[in-house]
Design an enzyme around this catalytic site. Structure first.
Site, PDB file in Angstrom:
ATOM      1  N   ASP A  13      44.027  39.955  31.939  1.00  0.00           N
ATOM      2  CA  ASP A  13      42.837  40.558  31.320  1.00  0.00           C
ATOM      3  C   ASP A  13      42.465  39.941  29.974  1.00  0.00           C
ATOM      4  OD1 ASP A  13      42.426  42.302  33.445  1.00  0.00           O
ATOM      5  OD2 ASP A  13      43.705  43.850  32.577  1.00  0.00           O
ATOM      6  N   GLY A  15      40.427  37.171  30.106  1.00  0.00           N
ATOM      7  CA  GLY A  15      39.144  36.534  30.389  1.00  0.00           C
ATOM      8  C   GLY A  15      39.220  35.194  31.090  1.00  0.00           C
ATOM      9  N   LYS A  16      40.277  34.946  31.855  1.00  0.00           N
ATOM     10  CA  LYS A  16      40.386  33.674  32.572  1.00  0.00           C
ATOM     11  C   LYS A  16      39.218  33.456  33.523  1.00  0.00           C
ATOM     12  CE  LYS A  16      44.251  34.108  34.699  1.00  0.00           C
ATOM     13  NZ  LYS A  16      44.459  35.540  34.318  1.00  0.00           N
ATOM     14  N   THR A  17      38.874  34.491  34.277  1.00  0.00           N
ATOM     15  CA  THR A  17      37.808  34.342  35.265  1.00  0.00           C
ATOM     16  C   THR A  17      36.469  34.090  34.595  1.00  0.00           C
ATOM     17  OG1 THR A  17      38.993  35.788  36.807  1.00  0.00           O
ATOM     18  CG2 THR A  17      36.655  35.427  37.222  1.00  0.00           C
ATOM     19  N   TYR A  18      36.191  34.814  33.513  1.00  0.00           N
ATOM     20  CA  TYR A  18      34.940  34.624  32.758  1.00  0.00           C
ATOM     21  C   TYR A  18      34.827  33.193  32.262  1.00  0.00           C
ATOM     22  CZ  TYR A  18      31.268  35.567  29.304  1.00  0.00           C
ATOM     23  OH  TYR A  18      30.101  35.541  28.575  1.00  0.00           O
ATOM     24  N   LYS A  38      41.646  29.924  43.987  1.00  0.00           N
ATOM     25  CA  LYS A  38      42.657  30.820  43.433  1.00  0.00           C
ATOM     26  C   LYS A  38      43.581  31.228  44.570  1.00  0.00           C
ATOM     27  CE  LYS A  38      43.148  34.849  40.394  1.00  0.00           C
ATOM     28  NZ  LYS A  38      42.433  35.654  39.383  1.00  0.00           N
ATOM     29  N   GLU A 117      42.237  28.709  39.350  1.00  0.00           N
ATOM     30  CA  GLU A 117      42.585  29.764  38.397  1.00  0.00           C
ATOM     31  C   GLU A 117      43.867  30.454  38.808  1.00  0.00           C
ATOM     32  OE1 GLU A 117      40.941  34.066  36.751  1.00  0.00           O
ATOM     33  OE2 GLU A 117      39.758  32.947  38.210  1.00  0.00           O
ATOM     34  N   GLY A 118      44.704  30.769  37.827  1.00  0.00           N
ATOM     35  CA  GLY A 118      45.933  31.496  38.090  1.00  0.00           C
ATOM     36  C   GLY A 118      45.729  32.994  38.115  1.00  0.00           C
ATOM     37  N   ASN A 181      39.244  32.769  23.780  1.00  0.00           N
ATOM     38  CA  ASN A 181      38.188  33.654  24.280  1.00  0.00           C
ATOM     39  C   ASN A 181      37.995  34.825  23.318  1.00  0.00           C
ATOM     40  OD1 ASN A 181      36.260  34.489  26.154  1.00  0.00           O
ATOM     41  ND2 ASN A 181      37.728  35.754  27.268  1.00  0.00           N
TER      42      ASN A 181
END
Length: 228
Positions: A13, A15-18, A38, A117-118, A181
């Protein structure tokens, strides 16, 4: 032959995906055939037909405007918001390395740049069979990838970022850069965090992403040079 990079984080949480979505969007804007991948994603909602929608992949697809089919982006999708190994144990579909590798190789034949992405931080159990545990790092090494690290810009990031860099180096996984981020340019603390992360890790902070950012703040040529 496709070029690739792995995006990990200092924790869940952050913000990797963002950030990953902005990275892929930047590549798309540069006119390259970009793809997202992923291995496993947890905490997903069911569609009206009962199937699980891979939320992270959907976000990246929509943000970056990808034509890549959603079903090719993530082979393992779980409902429970647990670590993948636990979600898999409860939901009955264990992550298999060969499935992850085959899925990656399939999109590698079709796209020029792959951003993978991890899940959570770098020490994330993906599957467990007895005392044998499959970790994210096993997948990274199998695919011969380098990493970008996404970290929160705020308090505590020096510790978590430097430890993540140190862990990756101890596993002989190259680190190409750090991305901060939730960054606030006028924050004395966050500017110092940036400087200290760079100094103590020896890794460059390649970008600072502010809340609500619509573009990745690094030019496309510099970004593409990070991929191998």
């Amino acid at each position: 032959m496709s070029r690739k990079i792995f995006v990990t984080g200092t924790g869940t949480d952050i913000g990797k995906t963002y950030v990953t979505a902005l990275i892929v969007k930047k590549l798309r804007g540069a006119g390259v055939k970009a793809a997202y991948y992923k291995a496993a994603v947890s905490g997903n909602r069911r569609r009206s037909d009962g199937t699980l929608a891979p939320g992270d992949a959907q976000h990246v697809k929509e943000t970056a405007g990808l034509e890549q089919p959603l079903e090719s982006m993530c082979p393992y999708v779980y409902e429970r918001a647990f670590s993948p190994h636990l979600a898999a144990a409860i939901e009955g579909r264990q992550v298999q390395m060969d499935v992850v590798i085959n899925g990656f190789e399939d999109i590698a034949r079709k796209y020029d740049y792959i951003t993978m992405e991890g899940s959570g931080g770098i020490i994330c159990p993906i599957a467990r069979t007895g005392t044998k545990v499959l970790l994210l790092e096993d997948i990274i090494r199998e695919l011969d990838m380098s990493c970008l690290i996404v970290a929160d810009a705020g308090l505590g990031t020096i510790n978590s970022t430097v430890l993540t860099v140190s862990y990756l180096r101890s596993r002989h996984i190259p680190v190409k850069g750090i991305i901060l981020n939730h960054f606030h340019p006028c924050s004395v603390m966050e500017e110092d965090n940036l400087a200290m992360c760079r100094l103590l890790s020896g890794v460059e902070v390649i970008a600072c992403v502010e809340d609500g950012a619509a573009e990745f703040p690094l030019n496309a040529d510099s970004l593409m040079a990070l991929y191998e």
